[in-house]
Design a protein around this motif. Sequence first.
Motif, mmCIF file in Angstrom:
data_model
loop_
_atom_site.group_PDB
_atom_site.id
_atom_site.type_symbol
_atom_site.label_atom_id
_atom_site.label_comp_id
_atom_site.label_asym_id
_atom_site.label_seq_id
_atom_site.Cartn_x
_atom_site.Cartn_y
_atom_site.Cartn_z
ATOM 1 N N GLN A 170 -28.957 26.946 -34.393
ATOM 2 C CA GLN A 170 -28.741 26.696 -35.806
ATOM 3 C C GLN A 170 -27.842 25.478 -36.026
ATOM 4 O O GLN A 170 -26.872 25.254 -35.299
ATOM 5 N N ILE A 171 -28.186 24.707 -37.016
ATOM 6 C CA ILE A 171 -27.373 23.552 -37.406
ATOM 7 C C ILE A 171 -27.169 23.594 -38.918
ATOM 8 O O ILE A 171 -27.868 24.321 -39.633
ATOM 9 N N GLU A 172 -26.212 22.847 -39.398
ATOM 10 C CA GLU A 172 -25.961 22.803 -40.833
ATOM 11 C C GLU A 172 -27.157 22.183 -41.560
ATOM 12 O O GLU A 172 -27.739 21.198 -41.112
ATOM 13 N N ASN A 173 -27.505 22.801 -42.678
ATOM 14 C CA ASN A 173 -28.644 22.337 -43.460
ATOM 15 C C ASN A 173 -28.189 21.207 -44.382
ATOM 16 O O ASN A 173 -27.366 21.429 -45.284
ATOM 17 N N PRO A 174 -28.697 20.000 -44.185
ATOM 18 C CA PRO A 174 -28.247 18.879 -45.029
ATOM 19 C C PRO A 174 -28.658 19.014 -46.492
ATOM 20 O O PRO A 174 -28.068 18.371 -47.367
ATOM 21 N N ASP A 175 -29.643 19.871 -46.781
ATOM 22 C CA ASP A 175 -30.094 20.040 -48.172
ATOM 23 C C ASP A 175 -29.358 21.158 -48.900
ATOM 24 O O ASP A 175 -29.596 21.383 -50.094
#
Length: 200
Positions: A147-152
């Motif tokens: 999981q990574i941070e969602n830029p949207d």
Amino acid sequence: PDKCGYNSRTHVIFTNKKGENLLVEREPRMETNQLTNFYTLIVKPDNTYEVRINNEEVQTGSLYDDFQFLEPKQIKDPEQSKPTDWVDNAMMDDPNDVKPEGYDDIPETIPEAGAEQPEDWDEEEDGEWEPPMVPNPEFKGPWKAAQIENPDYKGEWEHPLIDNPDFVDDKTVYDVCADGCSHVGFELWQVEAGTIFDNI
């Protein structure tokens, strides 16, 4: 006070000017000892109240905050709704994280190492011997991408508020006898033996 089964609670109920019963949103504690207990409710002209048990203050508050005497000052704007393209997820699958080749071929259990067929095993009676199965330390469950941070992601959507057209301020909610009161009534229930009401 209300002692019913495992529940022990103290009700504070007002009747508003529309004849509706309003229950306190924060219930005061209740004494559960075998002694005589004296309950007192004090309603003040500044629209606050106080609950005492045996003349000891156990709860104070505002009639506005702890009872729904008034309609809310603001309500959710009925003309607004969450945009259909609003992103609710703060995290997302890493598009660069790829499932390793052969990951799904790793079994959940494997034969126990070193297990040997018992000497008294009879294949004619017991069938073909199979070693016991044990958890496979290499098995990690269904594959999930990192999981990574969602830029949207813009945070949780908050419904815009507007002034409530039905809100009417009332500085005298405490004055239940503004038009005069001729009687005071007490409704007493007893669901368990041993409760005595006195000194009303």
